[in-house]
Design a protein around this motif. Structure first.
Motif, PDB file in Angstrom:
ATOM      1  N   GLY A 159       0.798  -1.217   0.000  1.00  0.00           N
ATOM      2  CA  GLY A 159       0.000   0.000   0.000  1.00  0.00           C
ATOM      3  C   GLY A 159       0.828   1.262   0.000  1.00  0.00           C
ATOM      4  O   GLY A 159       0.506   2.240  -0.689  1.00  0.00           O
ATOM      5  N   SER A 160       1.927   1.282   0.769  1.00  0.00           N
ATOM      6  CA  SER A 160       2.750   2.484   0.830  1.00  0.00           C
ATOM      7  C   SER A 160       3.396   2.784  -0.516  1.00  0.00           C
ATOM      8  O   SER A 160       3.583   3.952  -0.875  1.00  0.00           O
ATOM      9  N   LEU A 161       3.714   1.752  -1.281  1.00  0.00           N
ATOM     10  CA  LEU A 161       4.255   1.961  -2.628  1.00  0.00           C
ATOM     11  C   LEU A 161       3.164   2.425  -3.585  1.00  0.00           C
ATOM     12  O   LEU A 161       3.390   3.300  -4.426  1.00  0.00           O
ATOM     13  N   LEU A 162       1.952   1.855  -3.466  1.00  0.00           N
ATOM     14  CA  LEU A 162       0.855   2.266  -4.342  1.00  0.00           C
ATOM     15  C   LEU A 162       0.500   3.736  -4.135  1.00  0.00           C
ATOM     16  O   LEU A 162       0.187   4.445  -5.092  1.00  0.00           O
ATOM     17  N   VAL A 163       0.543   4.194  -2.890  1.00  0.00           N
ATOM     18  CA  VAL A 163       0.296   5.619  -2.626  1.00  0.00           C
ATOM     19  C   VAL A 163       1.292   6.470  -3.399  1.00  0.00           C
ATOM     20  O   VAL A 163       0.928   7.451  -4.073  1.00  0.00           O
ATOM     21  N   GLU A 325       0.587 -10.249  12.431  1.00  0.00           N
ATOM     22  CA  GLU A 325      -0.746 -10.840  12.620  1.00  0.00           C
ATOM     23  C   GLU A 325      -1.706  -9.901  13.339  1.00  0.00           C
ATOM     24  O   GLU A 325      -2.924 -10.009  13.159  1.00  0.00           O
ATOM     25  N   THR A 326      -1.177  -8.994  14.145  1.00  0.00           N
ATOM     26  CA  THR A 326      -2.027  -8.043  14.854  1.00  0.00           C
ATOM     27  C   THR A 326      -2.080  -6.701  14.146  1.00  0.00           C
ATOM     28  O   THR A 326      -2.566  -5.718  14.711  1.00  0.00           O
ATOM     29  N   ARG A 327      -1.566  -6.657  12.915  1.00  0.00           N
ATOM     30  CA  ARG A 327      -1.579  -5.452  12.084  1.00  0.00           C
ATOM     31  C   ARG A 327      -0.875  -4.292  12.788  1.00  0.00           C
ATOM     32  O   ARG A 327      -1.299  -3.149  12.721  1.00  0.00           O
ATOM     33  N   GLY A 328       0.248  -4.637  13.426  1.00  0.00           N
ATOM     34  CA  GLY A 328       0.997  -3.648  14.173  1.00  0.00           C
ATOM     35  C   GLY A 328       2.271  -3.204  13.481  1.00  0.00           C
ATOM     36  O   GLY A 328       3.179  -2.699  14.154  1.00  0.00           O
ATOM     37  N   THR A 329       2.363  -3.382  12.167  1.00  0.00           N
ATOM     38  CA  THR A 329       3.585  -3.018  11.444  1.00  0.00           C
ATOM     39  C   THR A 329       3.302  -1.941  10.407  1.00  0.00           C
ATOM     40  O   THR A 329       2.162  -1.751   9.979  1.00  0.00           O
ATOM     41  N   VAL A 330       4.376  -1.266  10.005  1.00  0.00           N
ATOM     42  CA  VAL A 330       4.305  -0.260   8.945  1.00  0.00           C
ATOM     43  C   VAL A 330       5.312  -0.641   7.881  1.00  0.00           C
ATOM     44  O   VAL A 330       6.487  -0.884   8.162  1.00  0.00           O
ATOM     45  N   GLY A 331       4.865  -0.723   6.647  1.00  0.00           N
ATOM     46  CA  GLY A 331       5.759  -1.053   5.548  1.00  0.00           C
ATOM     47  C   GLY A 331       6.130  -2.520   5.516  1.00  0.00           C
ATOM     48  O   GLY A 331       5.450  -3.376   6.073  1.00  0.00           O
TER      49      GLY A 331
END
Length: 337
Positions: A159-163, A325-331
């Motif tokens: 997603g960060s690349l698509l932005v 798994e807990t969606r706690g990361t960025v990138g």
């Protein structure tokens, strides 16, 4: 050498950091002294033992991981000697186990890319797999300044690349993420509008910010209720391109199912863009994937995009899995030996 091994399927704590024998490259192969190894959400599916995942479960014990960057330190029989000592990055393929969560990894020489000057090992990891996926997704569109693009998992690796790519095309970009920290990250990436999809009023805020203009493309990596709300902003002729459903397992999560009649009535096209669809569009098999890898690395080296990376020590691979798994990361999540 040290590696992270899985002896039994189950929770993240089943990943253990331990000593094991160093791999030996076979004919046509190289061994890489690993400086960075990629972690993918599918790795957590394989680790858990889910039989419904995209790949067959590996025989145990196994060393997970399918993306590595580092320096070639040994060659197999018949391998071009010019590879020795080069900084390289490679996607190890879909076969499991991949062997990437380790200080040393082996792969076929024809999978190697020399890392461009100025690109860090962890950035190369982000572009070899996640980067090629982002470019492949973009290939299903032809973005222009007239487009209004919604990216539902805008703080993630893809997603960060698509932005960034959408902004480079001049499109208006709405980036959605979960939580204030991620929203700030998406805004820093250049999204015109960055919103928290956990907030009940985000759709209303998006409509107000667009002054009644319809969205034209939704890049959907979340699924569930967030994706359904994003699709509601599409105008006639809009595209809903699905590359994942990270909301799987939470209330209202999972792949978004849209009735064909509903789509036809609104003139909206919804399609998955990974797997066979992407391979077919880009020449099929390893040739098409390699072309995407080369272009992805070149764009990052040229500064067209800057991959977001979150690093964990190799010994903390279990923590990296829990964070994913807990969606706690960025990138892109990367392990550093």
């Amino acid at each position: 050498m040290h590696a992270v091994r899985l002896h039994a399927f189950g929770p993240a704590d089943n990943l253990t950091y331990e000593r094991t024998d160093a791999p030996v490259p076979g004919p046509g192969q190289v061994r890489i002294a690993v400086a960075a190894a990629g972690v993918h959400l599918v790795d957590t599916t394989l680790r858990s033992g889910d039989p419904n995942g995209p790949y067959a479960l590996p025989p145990l014990p196994a060393v997970p991981g399918r993306e590595v960057a580092g320096t070639v330190d040994a060659l197999g029989e018949g391998t071009d000697p010019r590879w020795l000592g080069r900084r390289v990055v490679a996607h190890l393929g879909a076969a499991v186990p991949g062997g990437g969560y380790a200080e040393l990894a082996v792969t076929d020489a024809d999978r190697l890319h020399e890392i461009p000057e100025g690109l860090h090992d962890d950035q190369a990891i982000a572009m070899i797999g996640t980067g090629r996926t982002a470019l492949g997704i973009l290939g299903f569109t032809d973005l222009t300044p007239d487009d209004v693009v919604i990216v539902t998992a805008a703080a993630g690796g893809v997603g960060s690349l698509l932005v960034q790519y959408a902004r480079n095309a001049g499109a208006t970009v709405i980036g959605l993420a979960g939580g204030p920290d991620k929203v700030r990250h998406v805004s820093a990436l250049g999204a015109d509008i960055a919103l928290d999809y956990n907030k009940s009023d985000w759709v209303e805020k998006a409509r107000t910010a667009l002054w009644g203009k319809d969205a034209t493309v939704v890049f959907d990596g979340v699924g569930g209720t967030a994706a359904r709300s994003a699709v509601s902003l599409l105008g006639r002729g809009g595209l809903h391109l699905v590359f994942g459903w990270s909301a799987q397992g939470i209330t209202g999560g999972g792949p978004l199912e849209l009735p064909p009649g509903w789509l036809a009535e609104r003139g909206i096209t919804s399609r998955g863009v990974l797997g066979p669809a992407m391979l077919e569009r880009f020449g099929g098999g390893q040739v098409g994937l390699r072309r995407l890898e080369e272009e992805s690395l070149a764009r990052a080296a040229a500064g067209a995009v800057v991959p977001a990376v979150q690093r964990f020590p190799l010994a903390e691979a279990a923590e990296a899995h829990r964070a994913l798994e807990t969606r706690g990361t960025v990138g892109k999540v990367v392990l550093i030996p």
